[in-house]
Scaffold this motif. Structure first.
Motif, PDB file in Angstrom:
ATOM      1  N   TYR A 234       0.801  -1.214  -0.191  1.00 29.06           N
ATOM      2  CA  TYR A 234      -0.062   0.016  -0.081  1.00 29.06           C
ATOM      3  C   TYR A 234       0.670   1.213   0.009  1.00 29.06           C
ATOM      4  O   TYR A 234       0.696   2.285  -0.744  1.00 29.06           O
ATOM      5  CB  TYR A 234      -0.866   0.133   1.240  1.00 29.06           C
ATOM      6  N   ALA A 237       2.613   1.816  -3.385  1.00 29.68           N
ATOM      7  CA  ALA A 237       1.522   2.075  -4.281  1.00 29.68           C
ATOM      8  C   ALA A 237       1.268   3.540  -4.397  1.00 29.68           C
ATOM      9  O   ALA A 237       1.204   4.249  -5.338  1.00 29.68           O
ATOM     10  CB  ALA A 237       0.426   1.349  -4.250  1.00 29.68           C
ATOM     11  N   GLN A 240       3.862   5.518  -5.617  1.00 28.09           N
ATOM     12  CA  GLN A 240       4.290   5.786  -6.868  1.00 28.09           C
ATOM     13  C   GLN A 240       2.916   6.395  -7.665  1.00 28.09           C
ATOM     14  O   GLN A 240       3.053   6.250  -8.832  1.00 28.09           O
ATOM     15  CB  GLN A 240       4.297   4.005  -7.477  1.00 28.09           C
ATOM     16  N   ASN A 242       0.075   4.536  -7.879  1.00 26.38           N
ATOM     17  CA  ASN A 242      -0.780   3.468  -8.409  1.00 26.38           C
ATOM     18  C   ASN A 242      -1.834   3.276  -7.563  1.00 26.38           C
ATOM     19  O   ASN A 242      -1.862   2.442  -6.517  1.00 26.38           O
ATOM     20  CB  ASN A 242       0.052   2.250  -8.330  1.00 26.38           C
ATOM     21  N   LEU A 245      -3.752  -0.097  -7.509  1.00 27.52           N
ATOM     22  CA  LEU A 245      -2.910  -1.158  -6.604  1.00 27.52           C
ATOM     23  C   LEU A 245      -2.973  -0.866  -4.975  1.00 27.52           C
ATOM     24  O   LEU A 245      -3.143  -1.734  -4.357  1.00 27.52           O
ATOM     25  CB  LEU A 245      -1.418  -1.571  -6.700  1.00 27.52           C
ATOM     26  N   ALA A 246      -3.126   0.451  -4.755  1.00 34.45           N
ATOM     27  CA  ALA A 246      -3.268   0.879  -3.426  1.00 34.45           C
ATOM     28  C   ALA A 246      -4.414   0.534  -2.893  1.00 34.45           C
ATOM     29  O   ALA A 246      -4.761   0.072  -1.660  1.00 34.45           O
ATOM     30  CB  ALA A 246      -3.193   2.458  -3.327  1.00 34.45           C
TER      31      ALA A 246
END
Length: 380
Positions: A234, A237, A240, A242, A245-246
């Motif tokens: 988490y 992500a 980044q 993202n 995905l988080a």
């Protein structure tokens, strides 16, 4: 199922996080880096067979749901993740039983338990709230890696026999240390893909630990391994950007606390501690209602989780030997039914519960189970 003479039932309960789950977008297959692991096998340890680990599954957002652990239907659920953990960390394909390596570090019978103690002594402070961890290049940590790429972990019957309260458990502390150490190493590296592999390895270990569903304590430690790995995913992500995905990691994290709470509730519902009495002469008896016994029998014979069925079977051991004649007969019938079932682990546990009289050590090993007899009144 609980083990050991002290029947501690306390489970930490924390607030659940409400989140939404969407698409995980990583595809492909990772081949295990055997050059890294092959040089770290212990002199007395087995060698893990080659394995591959797939990248997380992709999923359509419209197929996802947020599990409602507070809804009435959840009372019938198995205490497991409702979210598919393959979205974060699929298991590996290795053909070996991972337990053949982890068993060697058991505190009671492990041939390498001294190595586990030495590893425990050389831990250093980890980042954040991880606590003590091994350094990222620790030989034992590296040796453990390929064993987390195996597809199965089976301890009971294969390695440890079922012996009621005396059933052996592996060294859960070293397993949790491995998971936290991989997460700490992932947090320290600059390469996101390398970090993600460490976080996913921690989750895979937790999944393997929960796979057999025999003891409550091993299941809780496995859940803790999954939590620290999911937290690492988490945080990375989010860093980044993202969001997909988080959110996958967030909903997994949001399911951890409800599982702890549900597990604590199910243990309480079959716990006989408040119903056991000891008189001044030292005689032990059960003051048990028919409704309570019916619930224990129902959980033991048809509950959705093997570990909580095991807890109920252990309680039937007390009813079998301490209950009223009618209660003993009912407990015996349930245990005989379980002894003829198809689950070998529950069969062995039911036979033990049926044929083994509770020892004084077990009866007196739990503070709330047997309150001390009242002091004799003083005569004037």
């Amino acid at each position: 199922m609980s083990t050991g003479p002290k029947r501690s039932r306390s489970l930490e309960v924390v607030a659940a996080v409400a989140v939404i789950l969407v698409l995980a977008d990583l595809l492909g297959v990772r081949v295990v880096d055997w050059a890294r692991a092959s040089g770290t096998a212990g002199a007395d340890g087995p060698t893990a067979p080659p394995a591959t680990v797939s990248a997380p599954h992709a999923v359509a957002i419209e197929s996802l749901q947020v599990p409602c652990w507070s809804c009435p239907d959840s009372k019938e659920w198995a205490v497991r993740f409702r979210t598919d953990l393959d979205l974060l960390a699929p298991l590996g394909t290795g053909s070996a039983n991972a337990a053949i390596w982890f068993k060697d570090f058991a505190k009671r019978s492990g041939s390498r338990r001294a190595e586990a103690e030495a590893a425990h002594a050389r831990r250093v402070d980890g980042p954040g709230d991880l606590g003590p961890v091994l350094r990222g290049d620790d030989p034992l940590l590296l040796e453990a890696e390929p064993w987390c790429d195996q597809a199965t972990m089976r301890l009971y019957l294969d390695i440890y026999p079922i012996k009621g309260w005396e059933t052996e458990v592996p060294n859960l502390l070293i397993q949790l240390t491995f998971a936290k150490s991989w997460v700490a190493r992932g947090m320290a590296v600059s390469d996101p893909s390398t970090a993600m592999e460490d976080f996913r390895r921690a989750i895979r270990l937790g999944r393997l630990m929960r796979q057999e569903d025999v003891t409550v304590i091993a299941d809780l430690v496995g859940l803790a391994c999954i939590r620290v790995g999911a937290q690492g995913i988490y945080d990375l992500a989010v860093k980044q950007g993202n969001s997909q995905l988080a959110l996958v990691a967030a909903i997994v994290l949001g399911e951890v606390a409800p599982q702890k709470l549900a597990g604590a509730q199910r243990l309480t519902e079959t716990d006989l501690a408040p119903y056991v009495q000891k008189n001044a002469a030292g005689d032990v008896s059960l003051e048990l209602s028919g409704k309570k016994l019916d619930h224990i029998v129902a959980v033991a014979t048809s509950g959705p989780d093997r570990r909580f069925r095991g807890e109920a079977i252990l309680e039937l051991n007390f009813v079998r030997h301490l209950g009223s004649p009618a209660q003993r007969e009912k407990a015996l019938a349930a245990l005989n039914q379980l002894a003829a079932s198809g689950d070998r682990i529950l069969v062995d546990l039911a036979v033990w519960a049926r044929d083994t009289k509770p020892s004084t050590e077990v009866l007196e090993g739990s503070d709330p189970l047997l309150p001390p007899p009242p002091s004799p009144s003083k005569k004037p």
